[in-house]
Design a protein around this motif. Structure first.
Motif, PDB file in Angstrom:
ATOM      1  N   LEU A  36      54.854  95.863  24.869  1.00 10.82           N
ATOM      2  CA  LEU A  36      56.257  96.238  24.695  1.00 10.82           C
ATOM      3  C   LEU A  36      56.486  96.833  23.312  1.00 10.82           C
ATOM      4  O   LEU A  36      55.860  96.427  22.335  1.00 10.82           O
ATOM      5  N   THR A  37      57.434  97.764  23.232  1.00  5.58           N
ATOM      6  CA  THR A  37      57.841  98.304  21.944  1.00  5.58           C
ATOM      7  C   THR A  37      58.796  97.310  21.277  1.00  5.58           C
ATOM      8  O   THR A  37      59.252  96.342  21.904  1.00  5.58           O
ATOM      9  N   THR A  38      59.135  97.581  20.042  1.00  2.27           N
ATOM     10  CA  THR A  38      60.076  96.734  19.310  1.00  2.27           C
ATOM     11  C   THR A  38      61.425  96.687  20.019  1.00  2.27           C
ATOM     12  O   THR A  38      62.009  95.621  20.190  1.00  2.27           O
ATOM     13  N   THR A  39      61.912  97.846  20.438  1.00  2.00           N
ATOM     14  CA  THR A  39      63.205  97.908  21.118  1.00  2.00           C
ATOM     15  C   THR A  39      63.169  97.142  22.442  1.00  2.00           C
ATOM     16  O   THR A  39      64.104  96.394  22.754  1.00  2.00           O
ATOM     17  N   GLU A  40      62.098  97.298  23.213  1.00  4.35           N
ATOM     18  CA  GLU A  40      61.988  96.591  24.497  1.00  4.35           C
ATOM     19  C   GLU A  40      61.950  95.078  24.285  1.00  4.35           C
ATOM     20  O   GLU A  40      62.614  94.323  24.998  1.00  4.35           O
ATOM     21  N   ALA A  41      61.175  94.627  23.294  1.00  2.00           N
ATOM     22  CA  ALA A  41      61.074  93.187  23.017  1.00  2.00           C
ATOM     23  C   ALA A  41      62.428  92.640  22.571  1.00  2.00           C
ATOM     24  O   ALA A  41      62.861  91.576  23.032  1.00  2.00           O
ATOM     25  N   LEU A  50      64.378  90.459  15.280  1.00  2.00           N
ATOM     26  CA  LEU A  50      63.014  90.468  15.812  1.00  2.00           C
ATOM     27  C   LEU A  50      62.001  90.545  14.667  1.00  2.00           C
ATOM     28  O   LEU A  50      60.993  89.828  14.676  1.00  2.00           O
ATOM     29  N   TYR A  51      62.269  91.379  13.671  1.00  2.00           N
ATOM     30  CA  TYR A  51      61.371  91.484  12.524  1.00  2.00           C
ATOM     31  C   TYR A  51      61.270  90.145  11.781  1.00  2.00           C
ATOM     32  O   TYR A  51      60.200  89.770  11.300  1.00  2.00           O
ATOM     33  N   LYS A  52      62.386  89.418  11.700  1.00  2.00           N
ATOM     34  CA  LYS A  52      62.367  88.109  11.040  1.00  2.00           C
ATOM     35  C   LYS A  52      61.496  87.128  11.822  1.00  2.00           C
ATOM     36  O   LYS A  52      60.771  86.320  11.235  1.00  2.00           O
ATOM     37  N   LEU A  53      61.578  87.180  13.160  1.00  2.00           N
ATOM     38  CA  LEU A  53      60.731  86.314  13.989  1.00  2.00           C
ATOM     39  C   LEU A  53      59.252  86.647  13.759  1.00  2.00           C
ATOM     40  O   LEU A  53      58.409  85.752  13.744  1.00  2.00           O
ATOM     41  N   CYS A  54      58.951  87.919  13.609  1.00  2.00           N
ATOM     42  CA  CYS A  54      57.565  88.335  13.334  1.00  2.00           C
ATOM     43  C   CYS A  54      57.116  87.813  11.975  1.00  2.00           C
ATOM     44  O   CYS A  54      56.018  87.262  11.850  1.00  2.00           O
ATOM     45  N   ALA A  55      57.971  87.989  10.962  1.00  2.00           N
ATOM     46  CA  ALA A  55      57.623  87.568   9.601  1.00  2.00           C
ATOM     47  C   ALA A  55      57.414  86.064   9.508  1.00  2.00           C
ATOM     48  O   ALA A  55      56.565  85.588   8.755  1.00  2.00           O
ATOM     49  N   SER A  56      58.170  85.297  10.308  1.00  2.00           N
ATOM     50  CA  SER A  56      58.053  83.838  10.269  1.00  2.00           C
ATOM     51  C   SER A  56      56.885  83.330  11.120  1.00  2.00           C
ATOM     52  O   SER A  56      56.595  82.141  11.124  1.00  2.00           O
ATOM     53  N   GLY A  57      56.239  84.239  11.872  1.00  2.00           N
ATOM     54  CA  GLY A  57      55.102  83.840  12.703  1.00  2.00           C
ATOM     55  C   GLY A  57      55.489  83.299  14.060  1.00  2.00           C
ATOM     56  O   GLY A  57      54.637  82.838  14.813  1.00  2.00           O
ATOM     57  N   GLN A  58      56.770  83.365  14.407  1.00  2.00           N
ATOM     58  CA  GLN A  58      57.211  82.845  15.701  1.00  2.00           C
ATOM     59  C   GLN A  58      56.864  83.773  16.858  1.00  2.00           C
ATOM     60  O   GLN A  58      56.808  83.328  17.997  1.00  2.00           O
ATOM     61  N   PRO A 107      53.980  86.659  17.839  1.00  3.39           N
ATOM     62  CA  PRO A 107      52.788  87.437  17.504  1.00  3.39           C
ATOM     63  C   PRO A 107      52.994  88.917  17.848  1.00  3.39           C
ATOM     64  O   PRO A 107      53.698  89.249  18.793  1.00  3.39           O
ATOM     65  N   PHE A 108      52.364  89.775  17.081  1.00  2.00           N
ATOM     66  CA  PHE A 108      52.439  91.215  17.327  1.00  2.00           C
ATOM     67  C   PHE A 108      51.172  91.860  16.811  1.00  2.00           C
ATOM     68  O   PHE A 108      50.377  91.241  16.117  1.00  2.00           O
ATOM     69  N   HIS A 109      50.983  93.113  17.184  1.00  2.00           N
ATOM     70  CA  HIS A 109      49.910  93.902  16.589  1.00  2.00           C
ATOM     71  C   HIS A 109      50.503  95.255  16.209  1.00  2.00           C
ATOM     72  O   HIS A 109      51.564  95.639  16.693  1.00  2.00           O
ATOM     73  N   MET A 110      49.819  95.920  15.324  1.00  2.00           N
ATOM     74  CA  MET A 110      50.309  97.208  14.843  1.00  2.00           C
ATOM     75  C   MET A 110      49.646  98.331  15.635  1.00  2.00           C
ATOM     76  O   MET A 110      48.445  98.299  15.902  1.00  2.00           O
ATOM     77  N   ALA A 111      50.454  99.312  16.004  1.00  2.00           N
ATOM     78  CA  ALA A 111      49.965 100.545  16.624  1.00  2.00           C
ATOM     79  C   ALA A 111      50.415 101.657  15.690  1.00  2.00           C
ATOM     80  O   ALA A 111      51.561 102.102  15.760  1.00  2.00           O
ATOM     81  N   GLY A 112      49.550 102.007  14.768  1.00  4.43           N
ATOM     82  CA  GLY A 112      49.963 102.926  13.707  1.00  4.43           C
ATOM     83  C   GLY A 112      50.917 102.187  12.775  1.00  4.43           C
ATOM     84  O   GLY A 112      50.577 101.153  12.230  1.00  4.43           O
ATOM     85  N   ARG A 113      52.139 102.701  12.648  1.00  8.18           N
ATOM     86  CA  ARG A 113      53.139 102.039  11.798  1.00  8.18           C
ATOM     87  C   ARG A 113      54.106 101.167  12.606  1.00  8.18           C
ATOM     88  O   ARG A 113      55.024 100.590  12.049  1.00  8.18           O
ATOM     89  N   ASP A 114      53.914 101.111  13.918  1.00  6.18           N
ATOM     90  CA  ASP A 114      54.847 100.394  14.799  1.00  6.18           C
ATOM     91  C   ASP A 114      54.290  99.059  15.275  1.00  6.18           C
ATOM     92  O   ASP A 114      53.086  98.932  15.517  1.00  6.18           O
ATOM     93  N   ARG A 115      55.177  98.106  15.426  1.00  3.39           N
ATOM     94  CA  ARG A 115      54.789  96.804  15.983  1.00  3.39           C
ATOM     95  C   ARG A 115      54.776  96.906  17.507  1.00  3.39           C
ATOM     96  O   ARG A 115      55.638  97.552  18.092  1.00  3.39           O
ATOM     97  N   ARG A 116      53.853  96.192  18.128  1.00  5.18           N
ATOM     98  CA  ARG A 116      53.782  96.102  19.585  1.00  5.18           C
ATOM     99  C   ARG A 116      53.642  94.633  19.950  1.00  5.18           C
ATOM    100  O   ARG A 116      53.053  93.840  19.216  1.00  5.18           O
ATOM    101  N   ALA A 156      54.001  91.159  26.529  1.00  8.69           N
ATOM    102  CA  ALA A 156      55.112  90.613  27.310  1.00  8.69           C
ATOM    103  C   ALA A 156      54.977  89.097  27.461  1.00  8.69           C
ATOM    104  O   ALA A 156      55.982  88.382  27.462  1.00  8.69           O
ATOM    105  N   GLY A 157      53.752  88.597  27.562  1.00  7.59           N
ATOM    106  CA  GLY A 157      53.545  87.151  27.678  1.00  7.59           C
ATOM    107  C   GLY A 157      54.035  86.392  26.465  1.00  7.59           C
ATOM    108  O   GLY A 157      54.612  85.310  26.582  1.00  7.59           O
ATOM    109  N   HIS A 158      53.841  86.953  25.270  1.00  5.37           N
ATOM    110  CA  HIS A 158      54.320  86.304  24.047  1.00  5.37           C
ATOM    111  C   HIS A 158      55.845  86.327  23.977  1.00  5.37           C
ATOM    112  O   HIS A 158      56.465  85.343  23.574  1.00  5.37           O
ATOM    113  N   VAL A 159      56.441  87.453  24.376  1.00  2.44           N
ATOM    114  CA  VAL A 159      57.902  87.562  24.371  1.00  2.44           C
ATOM    115  C   VAL A 159      58.498  86.577  25.372  1.00  2.44           C
ATOM    116  O   VAL A 159      59.471  85.874  25.083  1.00  2.44           O
ATOM    117  N   HIS A 160      57.880  86.478  26.543  1.00  3.39           N
ATOM    118  CA  HIS A 160      58.353  85.548  27.570  1.00  3.39           C
ATOM    119  C   HIS A 160      58.256  84.103  27.090  1.00  3.39           C
ATOM    120  O   HIS A 160      59.174  83.304  27.290  1.00  3.39           O
TER     121      HIS A 160
END
Length: 153
Positions: free
Chosen positions: A51-56, A67-75, A77-86, A89-93
């Motif tokens: 999922l993209t940032t907007t979709e998540a 959403l960025y705050k949740l990423c920064a706090s470790g709540q 997980p994400f990976h980077m695709a270039g400069r974008d977070r991805r 769906a299982g983690h978002v769920h």
């Protein structure tokens, strides 16, 4: 309204049929059909769907900065695709389920506090951040809420 079928027969527009025997698959199809009947736009993702940032953020019903705050706090997980977070769906769920459980416990606790404090069950009181119940009401509400939610899980 999810129906409880043991198996289902799917018929495509071209007339071909497919039998669905897995109870999980039948529940999934029923949930999608129910959502469609309610005028919603159901989406089905595999846990590995990216999922993209907007979709998540949309799925979690939060803003992108939150959403960025949740990423920064470790709540979340994400990976980077270039400069974008991805996001998977299982983690978002999984995060959605945790947040939902927390909100329902918080809501149940708040309603117990109000009821035990002999305050009318008024939405204004339930949502009033200035309302402070007695310590005895807080202790009783904690115990009642924990017992109620233990019975629901």
């Amino acid at each position: 309204m999810v129906r409880s079928w043991e198996h289902a027969q799917l018929v495509a527009v071209d007339g071909t049929t497919r039998s669905v025997r897995s109870p999980e698959a039948v529940r999934l199809v029923a949930a999608v059909l129910d959502a469609h009947e309610r005028g919603e736009q159901p989406a089905v993702f595999t846990r590995q769907h990216v999922l993209t940032t907007t979709e998540a953020a949309d799925l979690l019903a939060i803003s992108r900065p939150t959403l960025y705050k949740l990423c920064a706090s470790g709540q979340l997980p994400f990976h980077m695709a270039g400069r974008d977070r991805r996001f998977l769906a299982g983690h978002v769920h999984a995060l959605l389920q945790v947040r939902s459980a927390h909100l329902s416990k918080s809501s149940a606790y708040r309603r117990c506090l109000v009821a035990l404090s002999d305050v009318s069950l008024d939405e204004d009181v339930l949502n009033d951040p200035q309302y402070v119940p007695s310590s005895r009401a807080r202790e009783a509400a904690t115990e009642i809420t924990d017992r109620l939610l233990a019975g629901l899980t």
